[in-house]
Scaffold this active site. Sequence first.
Site, PDB file in Angstrom:
ATOM      1  N   SER A 135    -102.944   0.245  16.254  1.00 34.91           N
ATOM      2  CA  SER A 135    -103.750  -0.584  15.792  1.00 34.91           C
ATOM      3  C   SER A 135    -103.609  -1.972  15.779  1.00 34.91           C
ATOM      4  O   SER A 135    -103.545  -2.305  17.056  1.00 34.91           O
ATOM      5  CB  SER A 135    -103.869  -0.277  14.048  1.00 34.91           C
ATOM      6  N   ASP A 230    -111.212   8.470  14.827  1.00 35.84           N
ATOM      7  CA  ASP A 230    -110.715   7.202  14.154  1.00 35.84           C
ATOM      8  C   ASP A 230    -112.022   6.357  13.335  1.00 35.84           C
ATOM      9  O   ASP A 230    -112.999   6.282  13.824  1.00 35.84           O
ATOM     10  CB  ASP A 230    -110.278   6.151  15.166  1.00 35.84           C
ATOM     11  N   HIS A 267    -107.508   7.308  11.570  1.00 39.55           N
ATOM     12  CA  HIS A 267    -106.897   5.985  12.131  1.00 39.55           C
ATOM     13  C   HIS A 267    -105.406   6.202  11.867  1.00 39.55           C
ATOM     14  O   HIS A 267    -104.656   5.708  12.897  1.00 39.55           O
ATOM     15  CB  HIS A 267    -107.586   4.831  11.576  1.00 39.55           C
TER      16      HIS A 267
HETATM   17  N1  LIG Z   1    -106.032  -1.400  10.763  1.00 39.53           N
HETATM   18  C1  LIG Z   1    -107.534  -1.439  10.537  1.00 39.53           C
HETATM   19  C2  LIG Z   1    -108.523  -1.708  11.407  1.00 39.53           C
HETATM   20  C3  LIG Z   1    -109.944  -1.864  11.168  1.00 39.53           C
HETATM   21  C4  LIG Z   1    -109.986  -1.782   9.710  1.00 39.53           C
HETATM   22  C5  LIG Z   1    -109.099  -1.809   8.662  1.00 39.53           C
HETATM   23  C6  LIG Z   1    -107.584  -1.563   8.994  1.00 39.53           C
HETATM   24  C7  LIG Z   1    -106.643  -1.540   8.009  1.00 39.53           C
HETATM   25  O1  LIG Z   1    -105.465  -1.274   8.535  1.00 39.53           O
HETATM   26  C8  LIG Z   1    -107.062  -1.491   6.716  1.00 39.53           C
HETATM   27  C9  LIG Z   1    -105.715  -1.590   5.953  1.00 39.53           C
HETATM   28  N2  LIG Z   1    -105.351  -0.386   5.333  1.00 39.53           N
HETATM   29  C10 LIG Z   1    -105.901  -2.541   4.794  1.00 39.53           C
HETATM   30  O2  LIG Z   1    -105.566  -2.381   3.744  1.00 39.53           O
HETATM   31  O3  LIG Z   1    -105.989  -3.986   5.319  1.00 39.53           O
END
Ligand SMILES: Nc1ccccc1C(=O)C[C@H](N)C(=O)O
Length: 290
Positions: A135, A230, A267
């Site tokens: 990510s 994803d 994801h």
């Molecule tokens: N990597 C991402 C890409 C796109 C949207 C969200 C995420 C997240 O990681 C959310 C994370 N679980 C959070 O609590 O901010």
Amino acid sequence: MNPDWLQQKTDVRYAPHSALNTYQVCLPRPPSPESLEKRLWIIYIHGGAWCDPDQDATTFNPAQEVLLQSQNIEQIAGFASINYRLAPHSIKIPDPDDPSRHAVHPDHIQDVLAALAHVQQTYLFGERYILVGHSCGATLAFQVAMDRQWRATNLSNKIVSPLAILAIEGIYDLPALVEHNREIPYYRTFVTSAFRSDEAVWRSVSPTSADLNASWPTGKLVVIAHSRDDELVEWQQADLILQSLQGQNFHDSGARKARVLELSGTHDLWRGGVEVARAVEFTLKELTSS
Ligand SMILES: Nc1ccccc1C(=O)C[C@H](N)C(=O)O
């Protein structure tokens, strides 16, 4: 590998800024110059949108466990997984005094570079490593290989770039990510929290803006590993970085390769370990075949 020897260290401190300026290491066998000649290090950068306090270096553990049990461990000299300071999360509100939770670009990448310099100076593996990121960790992995203009210190000279980058469910083009998800305010929120609001900065830090011929002449391989399922980072991000890499002479085969690996799962597929381990195995294989 000798399971009786296995050595694991957590909380190795690489900088004084905060409780998150640490990395963890796992050595499957005693380090030696001979071992390094035929083996590679695997270095992991976790994800979590630059801000999620619930994701850290330990998110690599499930994959590391799978790799420790597999034949591929014969090709691996060591593992490291890096923690870095996070931007403030909009819902999981940080303590105002916690220096590990108020980072803003370039803090994240500077932490990753400082950690890498520390691991390299400790284990002396030079370029013999695969830099893996999940990510936003994939964004950071590319930023290591990009022109390091955001670097305030003279750290750049101390770091040897990796032989290969393995990017998993990665974010590669911040303006495109925010635009694609414009109906979901959280995307703009986390990008702004980590990079502030100047979209010219979003563009310049994006791996799709890299000039890798200039900044990473020694790179042999990029693997873009992504799942069609994803739900947070759309396949378009993979397409955009692949287009960019092809334009910079990374091809299916040859001296500089860009390969796609389709993963299965959502994801946060690092939870199971198996898919991240499979992506590492694929990268090792691609690196040793031409
Ligand atoms: N990597 C991402 C890409 C796109 C949207 C969200 C995420 C997240 O990681 C959310 C994370 N679980 C959070 O609590 O901010």
